[in-house]
Scaffold this motif. Structure first.
Motif, mmCIF file in Angstrom:
data_model
loop_
_atom_site.group_PDB
_atom_site.id
_atom_site.type_symbol
_atom_site.label_atom_id
_atom_site.label_comp_id
_atom_site.label_asym_id
_atom_site.label_seq_id
_atom_site.Cartn_x
_atom_site.Cartn_y
_atom_site.Cartn_z
ATOM 1 N N GLU A 1 0.791 -1.275 -0.032
ATOM 2 C CA GLU A 1 0.007 -0.070 0.016
ATOM 3 C C GLU A 1 0.911 1.293 0.109
ATOM 4 O O GLU A 1 0.642 2.215 -0.587
ATOM 5 C CB GLU A 1 -0.936 -0.051 1.253
ATOM 6 C CG GLU A 1 -1.917 -1.235 1.099
ATOM 7 C CD GLU A 1 -2.818 -1.224 2.399
ATOM 8 O OE1 GLU A 1 -2.684 -0.320 3.225
ATOM 9 O OE2 GLU A 1 -3.705 -2.094 2.503
ATOM 10 N N ASN A 2 1.664 1.210 0.890
ATOM 11 C CA ASN A 2 2.867 2.393 0.828
ATOM 12 C C ASN A 2 3.504 2.552 -0.547
ATOM 13 O O ASN A 2 3.795 3.924 -0.923
ATOM 14 C CB ASN A 2 3.927 2.289 1.955
ATOM 15 C CG ASN A 2 2.978 2.435 3.307
ATOM 16 O OD1 ASN A 2 2.041 2.878 3.400
ATOM 17 N ND2 ASN A 2 3.784 2.172 4.226
ATOM 18 N N ALA B 1 2.188 1.779 -3.486
ATOM 19 C CA ALA B 1 1.625 2.316 -4.544
ATOM 20 C C ALA B 1 1.297 3.788 -4.275
ATOM 21 O O ALA B 1 1.206 4.367 -5.256
ATOM 22 C CB ALA B 1 0.232 1.440 -4.502
ATOM 23 N N LYS B 2 1.141 4.072 -2.832
ATOM 24 C CA LYS B 2 0.584 5.368 -2.631
ATOM 25 C C LYS B 2 1.874 6.198 -3.187
ATOM 26 O O LYS B 2 1.517 7.531 -3.733
ATOM 27 C CB LYS B 2 0.383 5.492 -1.073
ATOM 28 C CG LYS B 2 -0.160 7.055 -0.907
ATOM 29 C CD LYS B 2 -0.298 7.120 0.700
ATOM 30 C CE LYS B 2 -1.059 8.478 1.069
ATOM 31 N NZ LYS B 2 0.129 9.522 0.514
ATOM 32 N N THR B 3 3.021 5.851 -2.762
ATOM 33 C CA THR B 3 3.989 6.643 -3.286
ATOM 34 C C THR B 3 4.191 6.895 -4.618
ATOM 35 O O THR B 3 4.558 7.868 -5.391
ATOM 36 C CB THR B 3 5.411 5.977 -2.679
ATOM 37 O OG1 THR B 3 5.552 5.703 -1.217
ATOM 38 C CG2 THR B 3 6.516 6.748 -2.936
ATOM 39 N N TYR B 4 4.158 5.859 -5.287
ATOM 40 C CA TYR B 4 4.012 5.847 -6.836
ATOM 41 C C TYR B 4 2.983 6.888 -7.576
ATOM 42 O O TYR B 4 3.546 7.945 -8.337
ATOM 43 C CB TYR B 4 4.039 4.431 -7.406
ATOM 44 C CG TYR B 4 3.831 4.425 -9.006
ATOM 45 C CD1 TYR B 4 5.137 4.549 -9.756
ATOM 46 C CD2 TYR B 4 2.703 4.421 -9.759
ATOM 47 C CE1 TYR B 4 4.698 4.375 -11.219
ATOM 48 C CE2 TYR B 4 2.501 4.332 -10.977
ATOM 49 C CZ TYR B 4 3.843 4.413 -11.542
ATOM 50 O OH TYR B 4 3.537 4.409 -13.087
ATOM 51 N N VAL B 5 1.884 6.759 -6.972
ATOM 52 C CA VAL B 5 0.688 7.711 -7.452
ATOM 53 C C VAL B 5 1.109 9.084 -7.132
ATOM 54 O O VAL B 5 1.087 10.045 -8.107
ATOM 55 C CB VAL B 5 -0.494 7.420 -6.903
ATOM 56 C CG1 VAL B 5 -1.597 8.283 -7.049
ATOM 57 C CG2 VAL B 5 -0.927 5.955 -6.958
ATOM 58 N N ASP B 6 1.803 9.431 -5.970
ATOM 59 C CA ASP B 6 2.044 10.759 -5.430
ATOM 60 C C ASP B 6 3.119 11.327 -6.551
ATOM 61 O O ASP B 6 2.953 12.525 -6.756
ATOM 62 C CB ASP B 6 2.375 10.908 -3.961
ATOM 63 C CG ASP B 6 1.115 10.641 -3.244
ATOM 64 O OD1 ASP B 6 0.197 10.561 -3.595
ATOM 65 O OD2 ASP B 6 1.375 10.270 -1.980
ATOM 66 N N GLN B 7 4.084 10.736 -6.891
ATOM 67 C CA GLN B 7 5.083 11.041 -7.826
ATOM 68 C C GLN B 7 4.831 11.311 -8.849
ATOM 69 O O GLN B 7 5.362 11.890 -9.756
ATOM 70 C CB GLN B 7 6.280 10.252 -7.301
ATOM 71 C CG GLN B 7 6.970 10.108 -5.966
ATOM 72 C CD GLN B 7 8.188 9.146 -5.813
ATOM 73 O OE1 GLN B 7 8.510 8.343 -6.903
ATOM 74 N NE2 GLN B 7 8.905 9.227 -4.811
ATOM 75 N N ALA C 1 1.753 12.219 -10.241
ATOM 76 C CA ALA C 1 0.514 12.951 -10.197
ATOM 77 C C ALA C 1 0.647 14.128 -11.073
ATOM 78 O O ALA C 1 -0.116 14.457 -12.116
ATOM 79 C CB ALA C 1 0.156 13.701 -8.956
#
Length: 321
Positions: free
Chosen positions: A179-180, A182-188, A190
């Motif tokens: 989960e962490n 995937a969230k880091t990839y989405v934030d970077q 965006a």
């Protein structure tokens, strides 16, 4: 806290020991106190106990005394000491010793030493504290087992479920969960995703776009601007030759080896300290004077023999410069 007590210690002569040991002092950042009292000694018969804090020695306040100064004050007292003490001011910890009669048979096994001798235990000594403190702070207790982060200090309540003790201590494994990541990839990504969504690619030509003459790079001497000619480095043969001559000039005039470190220069040539000697007798010429004949070093005696006078009626005479 108990009231201070006055205790007087007397002995017949200086050959009799007082029978107690001091601990602490201002140099140990701890109050001066009695660490141990020997059974049957003068200190025990006078009422001194282990753990008594010593407030004064012969009307001398001990708050500013070092351990050594307190000992000297007792030595200067001679055969009479007046002590003002605080009963039970310091807790003296002692290891728990179990006699041989109370040991279990499994604990009576002999111990084999490095020399092969068998040693039978006579007692069991434990360094563990008997009763741990109710509230443990850093530096207030010892021999306590490590506990995981987040574990509560008090006992669980009867209505609460079974407590879970984690085996990891301050582990960062949670930072690398799926989960962490995937969230880091989405934030970077965006910002890249927003730019692609707002891009209008209709009507755009595919392939390299033509360059406008005004924006073309300036060309001077058939070479685009921003470039410079690079030629192969040229060897300075004159500098190389001078360096070789310098190295050649640093060869010893006696052994023809390269001279490094301390050397002696004579006749324009360097010599090792061991090579600075007469070529005939081998005597050292340091601080004795030397003569150079045919580029060889001689002492005065052999220089007279090898020197050739310029004329038949002339004699070679040494001249020191």
């Amino acid at each position: 806290m108990a009231q201070p007590l006055n205790i007087t210690l007397t002995r017949p002569d200086q050959g009799t020991s007082w029978g107690f040991r001091l601990q602490g002092g201002i140099d140990f950042s701890n109050e001066l106190s009695v660490q141990m009292v020997n059974p049957g000694s003068i200190a025990e018969l006078s009422g001194l106990r282990a753990g008594d804090g010593i407030l004064m020695i012969n009307n001398t306040n001990t708050d500013s005394l070092t351990h050594e100064q307190a000992k000297m004050e007792i030595i200067r007292s001679g055969n009479l000491i007046n002590l003002l003490i605080q009963r039970g001011a310091v807790t003296i910890w002692k290891p728990q010793v179990t006699p041989l009669s109370e040991l279990r048979p499994s604990e009576l096994k002999p111990i084999i030493s490095a020399t092969g001798d068998e040693i039978v235990a006579v007692q069991k000594t434990s360094l563990a504290k008997e009763k741990p403190d109710e509230i443990c702070t850093i530096g207030s207790s010892h021999n306590r087992s490590a506990r995981p982060f987040g574990a509560g200090g008090g006992p669980p309540s009867p209505n609460s479920g079974p407590s879970v003790v984690h085996s990891q201590f301050n582990t960062p494994i949670g930072l690398y969960s799926a989960e962490n990541l995937a969230k880091t990839y989405v934030d970077q990504t965006a910002s890249v995703r927003d730019n692609v969504a707002n891009m209008n690619v209709s009507g755009q030509t595919v392939g390299p776009s033509p360059v406008h003459p005004a924006s073309a790079p300036a060309i001077a001497n058939d070479r685009p601007s921003g470039f410079r000619s690079v030629t192969a480095p040229k060897t300075d043969f004159e500098a190389v030759q001078k360096q070789q001559q310098l190295i050649q000039s640093m060869h010893c005039g006696g052994c023809d080896m390269l001279v490094t470190g301390v050397f002696v220069k004579a006749g324009g040539k360097p010599f090792h300290p061991g090579c600075f000697k007469c070529v005939t007798c081998g005597v050292g010429l340091k601080q004795k004077g030397y003569f150079v004949i045919d580029e060889k070093l001689y002492c005065e005696i052999h220089a007279r023999r090898h020197a050739q006078p310029p004329g038949p009626d002339m004699v070679a005479v040494p001249v020191y410069r």
